[in-house]
Design an enzyme around this catalytic site. Structure first.
Site, PDB file in Angstrom:
ATOM      1  N   HIS A  48       1.500  19.064  71.873  1.00 21.20           N
ATOM      2  CA  HIS A  48       0.372  18.211  71.479  1.00 21.20           C
ATOM      3  C   HIS A  48       0.829  16.766  71.509  1.00 21.20           C
ATOM      4  O   HIS A  48       1.886  16.431  70.981  1.00 21.20           O
ATOM      5  CB  HIS A  48      -0.115  18.568  70.070  1.00 21.20           C
ATOM      6  CG  HIS A  48      -1.204  17.652  69.597  1.00 21.20           C
ATOM      7  ND1 HIS A  48      -2.526  17.831  69.954  1.00 21.20           N
ATOM      8  CD2 HIS A  48      -1.163  16.532  68.839  1.00 21.20           C
ATOM      9  CE1 HIS A  48      -3.244  16.857  69.420  1.00 21.20           C
ATOM     10  NE2 HIS A  48      -2.445  16.061  68.746  1.00 21.20           N
ATOM     11  N   ASP A  98     -12.000  21.017  59.912  1.00 22.89           N
ATOM     12  CA  ASP A  98     -11.554  19.760  60.515  1.00 22.89           C
ATOM     13  C   ASP A  98     -12.686  19.077  61.283  1.00 22.89           C
ATOM     14  O   ASP A  98     -12.791  17.848  61.302  1.00 22.89           O
ATOM     15  CB  ASP A  98     -10.364  19.986  61.451  1.00 22.89           C
ATOM     16  CG  ASP A  98      -9.904  18.661  62.043  1.00 22.89           C
ATOM     17  OD1 ASP A  98      -9.489  17.794  61.254  1.00 22.89           O
ATOM     18  OD2 ASP A  98     -10.012  18.462  63.266  1.00 22.89           O
ATOM     19  N   ARG A 112     -14.451  11.335  58.398  1.00 17.67           N
ATOM     20  CA  ARG A 112     -13.400  10.297  58.343  1.00 17.67           C
ATOM     21  C   ARG A 112     -13.710   9.168  59.315  1.00 17.67           C
ATOM     22  O   ARG A 112     -13.496   7.987  59.031  1.00 17.67           O
ATOM     23  CB  ARG A 112     -12.041  10.917  58.684  1.00 17.67           C
ATOM     24  CG  ARG A 112     -11.485  11.765  57.561  1.00 17.67           C
ATOM     25  CD  ARG A 112     -10.326  12.621  58.035  1.00 17.67           C
ATOM     26  NE  ARG A 112      -9.265  11.816  58.599  1.00 17.67           N
ATOM     27  CZ  ARG A 112      -8.428  12.236  59.542  1.00 17.67           C
ATOM     28  NH1 ARG A 112      -8.528  13.450  60.045  1.00 17.67           N
ATOM     29  NH2 ARG A 112      -7.493  11.455  59.991  1.00 17.67           N
ATOM     30  N   SER A 167      -5.071  17.519  60.029  1.00 20.40           N
ATOM     31  CA  SER A 167      -6.125  17.688  61.031  1.00 20.40           C
ATOM     32  C   SER A 167      -5.526  18.245  62.330  1.00 20.40           C
ATOM     33  O   SER A 167      -6.003  19.245  62.878  1.00 20.40           O
ATOM     34  CB  SER A 167      -6.791  16.326  61.269  1.00 20.40           C
ATOM     35  OG  SER A 167      -7.513  16.293  62.457  1.00 20.40           O
ATOM     36  N   LYS A 211      -5.464  22.647  63.642  1.00 23.76           N
ATOM     37  CA  LYS A 211      -6.006  23.114  64.935  1.00 23.76           C
ATOM     38  C   LYS A 211      -4.922  23.778  65.768  1.00 23.76           C
ATOM     39  O   LYS A 211      -5.147  24.800  66.413  1.00 23.76           O
ATOM     40  CB  LYS A 211      -6.611  21.928  65.699  1.00 23.76           C
ATOM     41  CG  LYS A 211      -7.945  21.484  65.126  1.00 23.76           C
ATOM     42  CD  LYS A 211      -8.482  20.246  65.806  1.00 23.76           C
ATOM     43  CE  LYS A 211      -7.709  19.020  65.423  1.00 23.76           C
ATOM     44  NZ  LYS A 211      -8.389  17.755  65.604  1.00 23.76           N
TER      45      LYS A 211
HETATM   46  N1  URA Z   1      -6.280  13.639  66.214  1.00 21.98           N
HETATM   47  C1  URA Z   1      -6.751  14.616  65.418  1.00 21.98           C
HETATM   48  O1  URA Z   1      -6.998  15.736  65.852  1.00 21.98           O
HETATM   49  N2  URA Z   1      -6.947  14.329  64.110  1.00 21.98           N
HETATM   50  C2  URA Z   1      -6.686  13.129  63.575  1.00 21.98           C
HETATM   51  O2  URA Z   1      -6.862  12.959  62.397  1.00 21.98           O
HETATM   52  C3  URA Z   1      -6.207  12.122  64.423  1.00 21.98           C
HETATM   53  C4  URA Z   1      -6.000  12.391  65.749  1.00 21.98           C
END
Ligand code: URA
Length: 430
Positions: A86, A167, A174, A189, A193
């Site tokens: 990621h 999320d 957010r 967050s 995932k």
């Molecule tokens: N990418 C995400 O998936 N979440 C965040 O909070 C910031 C970047």
């Protein structure tokens, strides 16, 4: 579920700097996901967390609660080790396109569930959608089939709605309440995932520099450490590489142009910085998967290219189809003789966005052809009037805005600049 917890007490506790209990956190996330707690109260708690932070136990409980809000994919039937990567996002960051088939060619399955670009950083799915016929929607069953297939062993797809739905709601909230830039909220967050996608191991590419989400070293490092800790706590072997993002990675930024550059690397060419970052990430992924293979060999001998072709075809794309090209081009030239000392990644990313490659809202369409090619990068010697950037778009009226974004982005000086390392640090749990 009966509970003595209520939203107001949780908000007041965090506002005062108290440590929240596991039960309070579990209840709050579940109640917000189910629509029992309204946005106003969730926004207040997010702002309290923004200022007060979350301690390690609170953060672990918060992430676990986000994970528990949805499904966790079971990839045990894939029959080989799984590892994903990621990136926190950068300009010209097309590494996933090369890395996914490359690591698969070394015998490790890569379940790459990706997002779309938002803001000045591009998204993997938007880039691949420049390939005629390619589709990002893959069912869970098909995903497992592709990962188990000895000729494919990878998938790049849109994350399904069932993964960490908390999320989805929290991130949207957010975004409109000024609470994105919080290390515990970002870490939970991203990691909720990634853990939900079922990978056994994960390498994080945390970008540092002007084109990064968190430009400053100290914050990026803290985020990396936090995410590695969360992954390990959930049983996912996790490591992070901190990598340079002061200038675009490679020479292309945009959708189709980044696919073209990725294919160049898979064919044995391409820019050295892109190759170096890709190989460093691939080595770490293979190490975490316990596989002793040299990814440079798989890149050289064409195995990675074979996997790319199989991967693209399996998702409806035609790897031989010509990619769309922009109708109009414009060139930004060097204003003096000298050496390029700075090529600002953020400015290039914003120019790419203004040329049409990015979106302002999630539902916006993106242009496949818009982008920027860098003819020169930091350390290159240029003559006055030589092309530095080539702007591409189908809508020439966008050039003026893109040029405004690029004002001051290129600095040319009289002396050579010291070479900066691309991989700044590796962070592991040990
Ligand atoms: N990418 C995400 O998936 N979440 C965040 O909070 C910031 C970047």
């Amino acid at each position: 579920m009966t509970s003595t917890v209520n939203a107001l007490d949780v908000i007041r506790a965090k506002r005062s700097g108290d440590v929240l209990t596991d039960e309070q956190i579990r209840w709050f996330i579940a109640a917000y996901t189910d629509g029992v707690v309204p946005d106003e109260q969730a926004a207040a708690l997010l702002m309290a967390i923004f200022f007060q932070g979350l301690g390690p136990d609170e953060l672990a409980a918060w992430t676990t609660a986000m994970l528990a809000s949805g499904d966790r994919l079971d990839l045990s039937s894939v029959g080989r080790p799984t590892v994903d990567k990621h990136s926190t996002g950068g300009v010209g960051d097309k590494v996933s396109l090369i890395l996914c088939p490359l690591v698969a060619a070394c015998g490790v399955a890569v379940p790459q569930l990706s997002g779309r670009g938002l803001g000045h950083t591009g998204g993997t799915l938007d880039k691949l959608e420049a390939i005629p016929g390619w589709r990002a929607d893959v069912s869970n069953e098909r995903m497992i089939e592709m990962l188990a297939d000895p000729d494919i062993g990878a998938v790049i797809a849109a994350a399904g709605a069932g993964l960490a739905p908390a999320d989805r709601r929290l991130y949207a909230l957010r975004d409109i309440t000024g609470t994105v830039e919080s290390i515990p909220l970002i870490a939970s967050s991203i990691m909720s995932k990634k853990i939900a996608e079922g990978t056994e191991a994960l390498v994080l590419d945390v970008k540092i520099g002007s084109g990064a989400f968190l430009p400053e070293y100290v914050w990026a490092r803290r985020l990396a450490r936090t995410m590695v800790g969360l992954g390990e706590a959930e049983g996912v072997r996790t490591a992070a590489l901190l990598t340079e993002m002061d200038q675009p990675l490679g020479r292309a930024a945009g959708n189709a142009v980044e696919v073209t550059e990725s294919v160049e690397v898979l064919a044995g060419g391409g820019p050295q910085d892109l190759i170096d970052v890709t190989l460093a990430l691939a080595e770490k992924m293979l190490e975490l998967a316990g596989v002793d293979e040299d990814p440079a060999v798989a890149l050289r001998d064409g195995r990675a290219m074979d996997r790319w072709r199989a991967l693209i075809s399996a998702q409806g794309g035609d790897p031989d189809a010509p990619l769309p090209t922009a109708r109009a081009q414009d060139t930004v030239v060097a204003e003096s003789d000298g050496v390029i000392g700075r090529l600002d990644a953020l400015a290039v990313g914003q120019a790419v966005w203004r040329l049409g490659a990015g979106r302002a809202r999630k539902e916006d369409a993106v242009s496949a052809t818009a982008g920027v090619l860098c003819h020169a990068k930091v350390g290159d010697t240029v003559r006055k009037g030589a092309p530095v950037l080539e702007l591409h778009t189908d809508e020439p009226e966008r050039f003026a805005d893109a040029r405004v974004a690029l004002e001051g982005a290129i600095e040319i000086g009289p002396t050579p600049v010291p070479e900066r390392p691309l991989i700044l640090e590796t962070i592991t749990s040990g």
